[in-house]
Design a protein around this motif. Structure first.
Motif, PDB file in Angstrom:
ATOM      1  N   TYR A  87      76.096  16.364 -11.266  1.00  0.00           N
ATOM      2  CA  TYR A  87      75.603  17.333 -10.281  1.00  0.00           C
ATOM      3  C   TYR A  87      74.862  16.906  -9.266  1.00  0.00           C
ATOM      4  O   TYR A  87      74.816  17.607  -8.235  1.00  0.00           O
ATOM      5  CB  TYR A  87      74.703  18.333 -11.016  1.00  0.00           C
ATOM      6  CG  TYR A  87      75.303  19.195 -12.235  1.00  0.00           C
ATOM      7  CD1 TYR A  87      75.960  20.401 -11.847  1.00  0.00           C
ATOM      8  CD2 TYR A  87      75.301  18.669 -13.487  1.00  0.00           C
ATOM      9  CE1 TYR A  87      76.462  21.114 -12.886  1.00  0.00           C
ATOM     10  CE2 TYR A  87      75.918  19.371 -14.666  1.00  0.00           C
ATOM     11  CZ  TYR A  87      76.511  20.635 -14.349  1.00  0.00           C
ATOM     12  OH  TYR A  87      77.170  21.407 -15.180  1.00  0.00           O
ATOM     13  N   ARG A  88      74.755  15.729  -9.045  1.00  0.00           N
ATOM     14  CA  ARG A  88      74.165  15.107  -8.138  1.00  0.00           C
ATOM     15  C   ARG A  88      75.325  14.563  -6.859  1.00  0.00           C
ATOM     16  O   ARG A  88      75.245  14.573  -5.621  1.00  0.00           O
ATOM     17  CB  ARG A  88      73.555  13.423  -8.299  1.00  0.00           C
ATOM     18  CG  ARG A  88      72.136  13.612  -8.975  1.00  0.00           C
ATOM     19  CD  ARG A  88      71.723  12.524  -9.483  1.00  0.00           C
ATOM     20  NE  ARG A  88      71.559  11.752  -8.346  1.00  0.00           N
ATOM     21  CZ  ARG A  88      71.145  10.499  -8.196  1.00  0.00           C
ATOM     22  NH1 ARG A  88      71.066   9.744  -9.482  1.00  0.00           N
ATOM     23  NH2 ARG A  88      70.831   9.695  -7.326  1.00  0.00           N
ATOM     24  N   HIS A  89      76.723  14.744  -7.374  1.00  0.00           N
ATOM     25  CA  HIS A  89      77.923  14.529  -6.549  1.00  0.00           C
ATOM     26  C   HIS A  89      78.610  15.735  -6.190  1.00  0.00           C
ATOM     27  O   HIS A  89      79.208  15.875  -5.049  1.00  0.00           O
ATOM     28  CB  HIS A  89      78.816  13.566  -7.291  1.00  0.00           C
ATOM     29  CG  HIS A  89      78.191  12.266  -7.407  1.00  0.00           C
ATOM     30  ND1 HIS A  89      77.889  11.335  -6.636  1.00  0.00           N
ATOM     31  CD2 HIS A  89      77.259  11.740  -8.555  1.00  0.00           C
ATOM     32  CE1 HIS A  89      77.183  10.485  -7.004  1.00  0.00           C
ATOM     33  NE2 HIS A  89      76.751  10.299  -8.115  1.00  0.00           N
ATOM     34  N   TRP A 155      83.181  21.586  -4.582  1.00  0.00           N
ATOM     35  CA  TRP A 155      84.587  21.210  -5.464  1.00  0.00           C
ATOM     36  C   TRP A 155      84.965  19.642  -4.906  1.00  0.00           C
ATOM     37  O   TRP A 155      85.690  19.129  -5.811  1.00  0.00           O
ATOM     38  CB  TRP A 155      85.623  22.253  -4.859  1.00  0.00           C
ATOM     39  CG  TRP A 155      85.376  23.452  -5.218  1.00  0.00           C
ATOM     40  CD1 TRP A 155      84.807  24.535  -4.692  1.00  0.00           C
ATOM     41  CD2 TRP A 155      85.453  24.112  -6.578  1.00  0.00           C
ATOM     42  NE1 TRP A 155      84.661  25.625  -5.213  1.00  0.00           N
ATOM     43  CE2 TRP A 155      84.810  25.362  -6.653  1.00  0.00           C
ATOM     44  CE3 TRP A 155      85.798  23.492  -7.672  1.00  0.00           C
ATOM     45  CZ2 TRP A 155      84.886  26.260  -7.645  1.00  0.00           C
ATOM     46  CZ3 TRP A 155      85.733  24.464  -9.028  1.00  0.00           C
ATOM     47  CH2 TRP A 155      85.502  25.657  -8.856  1.00  0.00           C
ATOM     48  N   LEU A 156      84.452  19.001  -4.040  1.00  0.00           N
ATOM     49  CA  LEU A 156      84.772  17.736  -3.373  1.00  0.00           C
ATOM     50  C   LEU A 156      83.427  16.999  -3.705  1.00  0.00           C
ATOM     51  O   LEU A 156      82.561  17.308  -2.950  1.00  0.00           O
ATOM     52  CB  LEU A 156      85.535  17.725  -2.068  1.00  0.00           C
ATOM     53  CG  LEU A 156      86.777  18.457  -1.968  1.00  0.00           C
ATOM     54  CD1 LEU A 156      86.973  18.557  -0.424  1.00  0.00           C
ATOM     55  CD2 LEU A 156      87.778  17.896  -2.777  1.00  0.00           C
ATOM     56  N   PRO A 157      83.568  16.134  -4.566  1.00  0.00           N
ATOM     57  CA  PRO A 157      82.381  15.552  -4.730  1.00  0.00           C
ATOM     58  C   PRO A 157      81.906  14.405  -3.627  1.00  0.00           C
ATOM     59  O   PRO A 157      82.576  14.205  -2.637  1.00  0.00           O
ATOM     60  CB  PRO A 157      82.765  14.092  -5.842  1.00  0.00           C
ATOM     61  CG  PRO A 157      83.868  14.762  -6.499  1.00  0.00           C
ATOM     62  CD  PRO A 157      84.600  15.651  -5.405  1.00  0.00           C
ATOM     63  N   ARG A 158      80.530  14.509  -3.575  1.00  0.00           N
ATOM     64  CA  ARG A 158      80.054  13.498  -2.172  1.00  0.00           C
ATOM     65  C   ARG A 158      79.940  12.183  -2.979  1.00  0.00           C
ATOM     66  O   ARG A 158      79.587  12.034  -3.981  1.00  0.00           O
ATOM     67  CB  ARG A 158      78.914  14.140  -1.640  1.00  0.00           C
ATOM     68  CG  ARG A 158      77.800  14.357  -2.734  1.00  0.00           C
ATOM     69  CD  ARG A 158      76.362  15.143  -2.275  1.00  0.00           C
ATOM     70  NE  ARG A 158      75.374  14.111  -1.686  1.00  0.00           N
ATOM     71  CZ  ARG A 158      74.445  14.232  -0.778  1.00  0.00           C
ATOM     72  NH1 ARG A 158      74.461  15.392  -0.605  1.00  0.00           N
ATOM     73  NH2 ARG A 158      73.646  13.402  -0.425  1.00  0.00           N
ATOM     74  N   LEU A 159      79.958  10.964  -1.981  1.00  0.00           N
ATOM     75  CA  LEU A 159      79.898   9.546  -2.576  1.00  0.00           C
ATOM     76  C   LEU A 159      78.325   9.317  -2.779  1.00  0.00           C
ATOM     77  O   LEU A 159      78.098   8.677  -3.714  1.00  0.00           O
ATOM     78  CB  LEU A 159      80.629   8.646  -1.673  1.00  0.00           C
ATOM     79  CG  LEU A 159      82.055   8.899  -1.543  1.00  0.00           C
ATOM     80  CD1 LEU A 159      82.578   7.751  -0.483  1.00  0.00           C
ATOM     81  CD2 LEU A 159      82.826   8.582  -2.692  1.00  0.00           C
ATOM     82  N   GLU A 160      77.513   9.811  -1.846  1.00  0.00           N
ATOM     83  CA  GLU A 160      76.117   9.475  -1.923  1.00  0.00           C
ATOM     84  C   GLU A 160      75.414  10.363  -2.754  1.00  0.00           C
ATOM     85  O   GLU A 160      75.502  11.524  -2.562  1.00  0.00           O
ATOM     86  CB  GLU A 160      75.635   9.567  -0.539  1.00  0.00           C
ATOM     87  CG  GLU A 160      73.948   8.915  -0.584  1.00  0.00           C
ATOM     88  CD  GLU A 160      73.274   8.995   0.858  1.00  0.00           C
ATOM     89  OE1 GLU A 160      72.060   9.123   0.751  1.00  0.00           O
ATOM     90  OE2 GLU A 160      73.959   8.672   1.899  1.00  0.00           O
TER      91      GLU A 160
END
Length: 171
Positions: A87-89, A155-160
């Motif tokens: 859920y952080r991403h 829907w699109l994960p963040r890298l950081e």
């Protein structure tokens, strides 16, 4: 809700919801019989995606129990906003994992019908999130959810990884 009750409720919901959407329906559409083979890397990619997606789905369910003290089922929601782990991403790792499982089966079995079904399933889930889940989470968690929603895509994960702001009232 106690963790034991949350775990049992989550397990039941896991079988009913993702089990139906990513298991029963794909089986009904294909009998899980392979179609005409695609180039070898495609089915291998499908199997790899299947393993990663299944792990992500189990991880996300576990987070609801451990951090949220609740279940993904609307009748027994979490007591706390879950913003750790996957859920952080991405805000919707369960839905992302379910759609990825469907697409993975389509690739692994060389069955285009599952790719189409995966897109339909995603559209239904995205509509459900927009019309039901986001307003409910906003009402339940207020500014905490809004800050999270603005920082983490659905829907699109963040890298950081997202880091929740520390409240002055936190221990």
């Amino acid at each position: 809700m106690r963790k034991g009750v949350a775990a049992l409720g989550s397990a039941v919901f896991f079988v009913v919801a993702p089990g139906t959407v990513a298991g029963l329906v794909p089986w009904m559409l294909t009998g899980w019989t392979p179609g005409r083979p695609w180039l070898l890397p495609v089915p291998l990619l499908g199997w790899a995606l299947l393993v990663v997606s299944a792990a992500m789905l189990l991880h996300a369910f576990g987070r609801f129990v451990a951090q949220g003290l609740g279940t993904p089922a609307p009748v027994a929601p979490t007591e706390h906003l879950v913003v750790t782990g996957a859920y952080r991403h991405v805000r919707n790792p369960m839905y992302v994992a379910v759609v990825a499982l469907i697409l993975a089966q389509g690739l692994a079995l060389s069955r285009p019908v599952l790719l189409g079904y995966g897109l339909v399933a995603w559209a239904v889930m995205a509509a459900f999130v927009r019309v039901y889940e986001e307003p409910v989470l906003h009402r339940q968690f207020g500014a905490e959810y809004e800050n999270y929603r603005r920082a983490v895509r659905g829907w699109l994960p963040r890298l950081e990884p997202y880091r929740a702001p520390v409240s002055p009232d936190s221990p």
